[in-house]
Motif scaffolding. Structure first.
Motif, mmCIF file in Angstrom:
data_model
loop_
_atom_site.group_PDB
_atom_site.id
_atom_site.type_symbol
_atom_site.label_atom_id
_atom_site.label_comp_id
_atom_site.label_asym_id
_atom_site.label_seq_id
_atom_site.Cartn_x
_atom_site.Cartn_y
_atom_site.Cartn_z
ATOM 1 N N ASP A 153 -13.988 41.253 -17.559
ATOM 2 C CA ASP A 153 -14.071 42.393 -16.646
ATOM 3 C C ASP A 153 -14.257 41.886 -15.226
ATOM 4 N N PRO A 154 -13.699 42.599 -14.236
ATOM 5 C CA PRO A 154 -13.892 42.182 -12.843
ATOM 6 C C PRO A 154 -15.357 42.258 -12.437
ATOM 7 N N LEU A 155 -15.731 41.467 -11.439
ATOM 8 C CA LEU A 155 -17.109 41.460 -10.982
ATOM 9 C C LEU A 155 -17.471 42.831 -10.414
ATOM 10 N N PRO A 156 -18.645 43.366 -10.772
ATOM 11 C CA PRO A 156 -19.044 44.683 -10.270
ATOM 12 C C PRO A 156 -19.308 44.653 -8.767
ATOM 13 N N GLU A 157 -19.413 45.845 -8.188
ATOM 14 C CA GLU A 157 -19.775 45.960 -6.785
ATOM 15 C C GLU A 157 -21.226 45.512 -6.619
ATOM 16 N N ALA A 158 -21.469 44.642 -5.640
ATOM 17 C CA ALA A 158 -22.782 44.010 -5.516
ATOM 18 C C ALA A 158 -23.489 44.404 -4.228
ATOM 19 N N GLN A 159 -24.813 44.446 -4.293
ATOM 20 C CA GLN A 159 -25.639 44.549 -3.096
ATOM 21 C C GLN A 159 -25.862 43.171 -2.495
ATOM 22 N N TRP A 160 -25.858 42.151 -3.348
ATOM 23 C CA TRP A 160 -25.965 40.778 -2.877
ATOM 24 C C TRP A 160 -25.120 39.892 -3.779
ATOM 25 N N SER A 161 -24.608 38.838 -3.226
ATOM 26 C CA SER A 161 -23.845 37.872 -4.023
ATOM 27 C C SER A 161 -23.871 36.524 -3.320
ATOM 28 N N GLU A 162 -23.735 35.476 -4.114
ATOM 29 C CA GLU A 162 -23.703 34.111 -3.607
ATOM 30 C C GLU A 162 -22.585 33.351 -4.299
ATOM 31 N N GLY A 163 -21.890 32.544 -3.529
ATOM 32 C CA GLY A 163 -20.900 31.638 -4.096
ATOM 33 C C GLY A 163 -21.508 30.260 -4.291
ATOM 34 N N ILE A 164 -21.335 29.679 -5.461
ATOM 35 C CA ILE A 164 -21.969 28.409 -5.797
ATOM 36 C C ILE A 164 -20.914 27.446 -6.341
ATOM 37 N N ASP A 165 -20.945 26.240 -5.851
ATOM 38 C CA ASP A 165 -20.066 25.195 -6.379
ATOM 39 C C ASP A 165 -20.739 24.578 -7.600
ATOM 40 N N ALA A 166 -20.454 25.147 -8.763
ATOM 41 C CA ALA A 166 -20.998 24.605 -10.018
ATOM 42 C C ALA A 166 -20.138 23.405 -10.410
ATOM 43 N N MET A 212 -31.087 34.372 -11.291
ATOM 44 C CA MET A 212 -32.466 34.725 -10.961
ATOM 45 C C MET A 212 -32.820 34.285 -9.543
ATOM 46 N N ARG A 213 -32.369 33.112 -9.146
ATOM 47 C CA ARG A 213 -32.639 32.627 -7.794
ATOM 48 C C ARG A 213 -32.038 33.562 -6.748
ATOM 49 N N ALA A 214 -30.822 34.027 -6.993
ATOM 50 C CA ALA A 214 -30.182 34.934 -6.046
ATOM 51 C C ALA A 214 -30.955 36.238 -5.915
ATOM 52 N N ALA A 237 -16.160 25.280 -15.104
ATOM 53 C CA ALA A 237 -16.501 24.704 -13.798
ATOM 54 C C ALA A 237 -15.244 24.201 -13.102
ATOM 55 N N ASP A 238 -14.368 25.121 -12.722
ATOM 56 C CA ASP A 238 -13.131 24.727 -12.053
ATOM 57 C C ASP A 238 -12.954 25.442 -10.714
ATOM 58 N N GLY A 239 -14.038 25.970 -10.173
ATOM 59 C CA GLY A 239 -13.960 26.686 -8.908
ATOM 60 C C GLY A 239 -15.307 27.285 -8.568
ATOM 61 N N LEU A 240 -15.292 28.229 -7.658
ATOM 62 C CA LEU A 240 -16.524 28.837 -7.192
ATOM 63 C C LEU A 240 -17.102 29.773 -8.246
ATOM 64 N N LEU A 241 -18.398 29.629 -8.497
ATOM 65 C CA LEU A 241 -19.137 30.535 -9.369
ATOM 66 C C LEU A 241 -19.821 31.565 -8.486
ATOM 67 N N THR A 242 -19.665 32.839 -8.828
ATOM 68 C CA THR A 242 -20.280 33.915 -8.057
ATOM 69 C C THR A 242 -21.402 34.540 -8.855
ATOM 70 N N VAL A 243 -22.591 34.621 -8.249
ATOM 71 C CA VAL A 243 -23.723 35.306 -8.865
ATOM 72 C C VAL A 243 -24.113 36.457 -7.952
ATOM 73 N N GLY A 244 -24.453 37.595 -8.543
ATOM 74 C CA GLY A 244 -24.782 38.754 -7.724
ATOM 75 C C GLY A 244 -25.515 39.808 -8.512
ATOM 76 N N GLY A 245 -25.756 40.924 -7.856
ATOM 77 C CA GLY A 245 -26.445 42.012 -8.524
ATOM 78 C C GLY A 245 -26.655 43.199 -7.612
ATOM 79 N N ARG A 246 -27.271 44.197 -8.160
ATOM 80 C CA ARG A 246 -27.635 45.381 -7.383
ATOM 81 C C ARG A 246 -28.810 46.078 -8.066
ATOM 82 N N VAL A 255 -27.678 42.355 -12.919
ATOM 83 C CA VAL A 255 -27.247 41.089 -12.329
ATOM 84 C C VAL A 255 -26.131 40.489 -13.177
ATOM 85 N N TRP A 256 -25.390 39.574 -12.581
ATOM 86 C CA TRP A 256 -24.253 38.993 -13.295
ATOM 87 C C TRP A 256 -23.829 37.681 -12.654
ATOM 88 N N ALA A 257 -22.943 36.990 -13.381
ATOM 89 C CA ALA A 257 -22.299 35.778 -12.877
ATOM 90 C C ALA A 257 -20.864 35.782 -13.369
#
Length: 272
Positions: A153-166, A212-214, A237-246, A255-257
């Protein structure tokens, strides 16, 4: 196998929440290490109380042989499916802590890739005579077959999100600090040729820790009381990992990743 005989089995361990190991987790996550006497950041406890199996006692997938505390799962490989945590108080760095583990439930089910064995283990962590954390960990054992890797499923609409190089380096260091020898996280040839993934798989607990950190960064005054999470698809681990939530209601956050292929982990945080 009659798995009912394993339900209720317990295991007790004690370990000092060392400052040195906390510093290694901090370095892996690019964080400031906690000092002696300070609170261990949430979910960093996964770097403690690990199985210390000799190399000759490892299975082909890198996990320790089962049949002692955990049931013998045959040739099936092990994955961390998710869990539920209840935080009573913080574990403190530098002090002795105890963990009592109990096998709470075992069920065998049929999935898209064959028979799946689900094992739920309850962990109770205590320090200075006080219960600090209760965790239910869901482990799934599956036969080594090509995984089903459709789009999520596509990433939900977020209040906050971070891109992480995993990156492979982060995965390797997290495997080292948690003494996790599952080869899908660091052995490219094994993970692609034997287990059939497209690349190295990001650890479920590492993903949850980043989620959790985000949340903590975006709600610094919140006191987390509960956290539930589950993996819905492997994150490669082949690109940017996005973590976020609302925040969806007072005291509750979803929250999700995920990545460009969709959601990989979903969770819910309860807080004050």
């Amino acid at each position: 196998m009659n798995y009912e005989q394993w339900v209720g089995k317990t295991q007790d361990r004690a370990e000092i929440i060392t400052q040195e190991n906390a510093a290694r987790i901090a370095a892996t996550l690019n964080e400031k290490p906690p000092a002696k006497g300070e609170a261990l950041p949430l979910l960093w406890h996964w770097a403690y109380f690990q199985d210390i199996a000799s190399t000759e006692a490892l299975r082909d997938d890198g996990h320790a042989l089962t049949g002692d505390f955990l049931p013998d799962a045959g040739g099936r490989t092990r994955m961390w499916a998710g869990g539920r945590l209840s935080f009573k108080t913080h574990l403190l760095v530098g002090a002795l802590a105890q963990r009592r583990s109990t096998i709470q439930d075992i069920k065998e089910k049929q999935g898209k890739t064959g028979s799946l064995l689900f094992v739920t283990v309850r962990h109770e962590y205590s320090q200075n005579g006080e219960l600090a954390l209760v965790e239910e960990q869901d482990i799934v054992y599956r036969k080594v077959t090509t995984p089903v890797l459709g789009l999520g499923d596509p990433l939900p609409e977020a209040q906050w999100s971070e891109g992480i190089d995993a990156s492979p380096t982060m995965l390797f260091r997290y495997s080292a600090v948690t003494f996790n020898t599952h080869r899908i996280h660091y052995d490219w040839r094994y993970v692609t040729e034997v287990e059939g993934y497209q690349g190295l798989v990001v650890h479920g607990p590492l993903t949850a820790t980043l989620v959790m950190r985000a949340f903590s960064r975006n709600a610094p005054g919140a006191v987390v009381r509960t956290f539930a999470f589950r993996g819905v698809r492997p994150l490669i681990a082949d690109g940017l990992l996005t973590v976020g939530g609302r925040i969806v209601e007072n005291g509750k956050a979803c929250v999700w990743a995920g990545n460009t292929q969709g959601v990989g982990q979903l969770g819910e945080i309860g807080f004050e």
